[in-house]
Design an enzyme around this catalytic site. Structure first.
Site, short mmCIF file in Angstrom:
data_model
loop_
_atom_site.label_atom_id
_atom_site.label_comp_id
_atom_site.label_asym_id
_atom_site.label_seq_id
_atom_site.Cartn_x
_atom_site.Cartn_y
_atom_site.Cartn_z
N ASP A 49 4.52 -11.97 6.93
CA ASP A 49 5.30 -12.05 7.97
C ASP A 49 6.99 -12.81 7.74
OD1 ASP A 49 6.00 -13.60 10.73
OD2 ASP A 49 3.99 -12.95 11.02
N VAL A 88 8.09 -6.13 7.56
CA VAL A 88 7.35 -4.77 7.22
C VAL A 88 8.36 -3.78 7.12
CG1 VAL A 88 5.23 -5.57 8.27
CG2 VAL A 88 7.30 -4.65 9.83
N CYS A 105 -0.10 -6.32 12.57
CA CYS A 105 -0.10 -7.29 13.63
C CYS A 105 1.40 -7.51 13.90
CB CYS A 105 -0.98 -8.34 14.04
SG CYS A 105 -2.79 -8.19 13.97
N SER A 119 -0.71 -0.58 21.49
CA SER A 119 -0.79 -1.26 22.88
C SER A 119 -1.15 -0.24 23.73
CB SER A 119 0.70 -1.57 22.96
OG SER A 119 1.03 -2.08 24.51
N TYR A 130 9.31 0.25 23.44
CA TYR A 130 8.14 -0.09 22.96
C TYR A 130 6.68 0.69 23.08
CZ TYR A 130 4.09 -3.84 22.65
OH TYR A 130 3.20 -4.52 22.46
N LYS A 157 4.66 2.54 20.04
CA LYS A 157 3.23 2.40 19.87
C LYS A 157 2.70 3.72 20.04
CE LYS A 157 3.35 -2.23 19.19
NZ LYS A 157 2.73 -2.85 18.16
N PHE A 165 -2.58 -10.02 26.17
CA PHE A 165 -3.37 -11.00 25.61
C PHE A 165 -2.32 -12.32 25.51
CE2 PHE A 165 -7.19 -9.89 23.10
CZ PHE A 165 -7.33 -8.70 23.65
#
Ligand SMILES: NC(=O)c1ccc[n+]([C@@H]2O[C@H](COP(=O)([O-])OP(=O)(O)OC[C@H]3O[C@@H](n4cnc5c(N)ncnc54)[C@H](O)[C@@H]3O)[C@@H](O)[C@H]2O)c1
Length: 256
Positions: free
Chosen positions: A36, A60, A86, A149, A162, A166, A195
């Site tokens: 991370d 990443v 994630c 997502s 976004y 995804k 979430f």
């Protein structure tokens, strides 16, 4: 794939869905490498969970960082059996806002770079490491679980970047699973609804309550351990491959 005694790398593992996954894997007896950019949170979680969990500062999108993170996972557990991706960012922005300002191209590129290119970068380097594993009785060498997502399917106004990032993760799931099948490496993608994590905390309480009301059942936002529980099932169920699973309480997001 067994969790106990095996080694997993969790990107974005310092927080939210990744953090819950790290906790579940560690509790089940795995070695876990948290990869991370958030050093404070990552080191804190690794210290809390004990010697079987290690943090490695990783962007990443960087080839060198991810290679070093994988090397650290190999040092921790001897081989790399699973990767749960994630790491992700949200870029909420209309292409033209109410004052006519144009969506900066650099912001769009950043969202694609972290969410899509980063996922691909980790996948290709992890697959190379997993190829070295001795296959299980079933012929399995590794499992890669990506996080998309529901925005990949129900992208709302302001989610062009976004949703595109995804949708790219969704789109590469099957071709990657097809290619890596001959090496006994499964590739799955989870598409969460909304979430309760630090990412969702960025929106106001009013918006969160409005979104929760859209969830058909249960009538609430998802909880990070529910995501981790799906990861656990995917790892254990060798027939799950090349598929995208929505975990969303049957919500279908409206335009805004
Ligand atoms: N929370 C939700 O409602 C929701 C819904 C659908 C999809 N998702 C996806 O789930 C994933 C996890 O989200 P979350 O809610 O746990 O968010 P979060 O913000 O709690 O966690 C994301 C983690 O990713 C890390 N990260 C960001 N950029 C990185 C990079 N370049 N390299 C390495 N790490 C990086 C952050 O430091 C953070 O620890 C993301 O991909 C997100 O898009 C979340």
């Amino acid at each position: 794939m067994n969790i106990e005694g095996n080694t997993f790398l969790v990107t974005g593992g310092a927080s939210g869905l990744g953090g819950a996954t790290v906790k579940l894997l560690a509790a089940a007896g795995a070695n876990v490498l948290i990869a991370d950019v958030n050093r404070d949170a990552g080191e804190h979680l690794a210290t809390e969970l004990g010697v079987q969990v290690r943090f490695f500062p990783t962007d990443v999108t960087s080839e060198a960082d991810v290679q070093s993170a994988i090397a650290s996972a190999l040092e921790l557990g001897g081989s790399l059996h699973g990767v749960i991706q994630c790491a992700g960012i949200v870029i909420p922005r209309k292409i033209l806002d109410k004052d006519g300002a144009i969506h900066p191209l650099a912001l769009f590129t950043k969202g694609i770079q972290v969410n899509l290119v980063g996922t691909f970068n980790v996948t290709r380097l992890a697959a190379k490491a997993m190829m070295q594993n001795t296959p299980s009785a079933e012929g399995e060498r590794g499992v890669i679980i990506n996080t998309a997502s529901i925005a990949a399917f129900d992208g709302q106004i302001g989610q062009a970047c976004y949703a595109a990032s995804k949708a790219g993760v969704v789109g590469m799931t099957l071709p990657l699973a097809r290619e890596l099948a001959r090496s006994g490496i499964r590739v799955m993608t989870i598409a969460p609804g909304v979430f309760e994590t630090p990412m969702a905390a960025d929106v106001s309480e009013t918006v969160r309550e409005a979104v929760a009301r859209l969830v058909l059942f249960p009538n609430r936002l998802g909880r990070a351990p529910e995501f981790a529980s799906l990861v656990e099932h995917i790892l254990g169920n060798v027939m799950l491959n090349g598929e995208v699973i929505r975990i969303d309480g049957a919500v279908r997001m409206p335009a805004r």
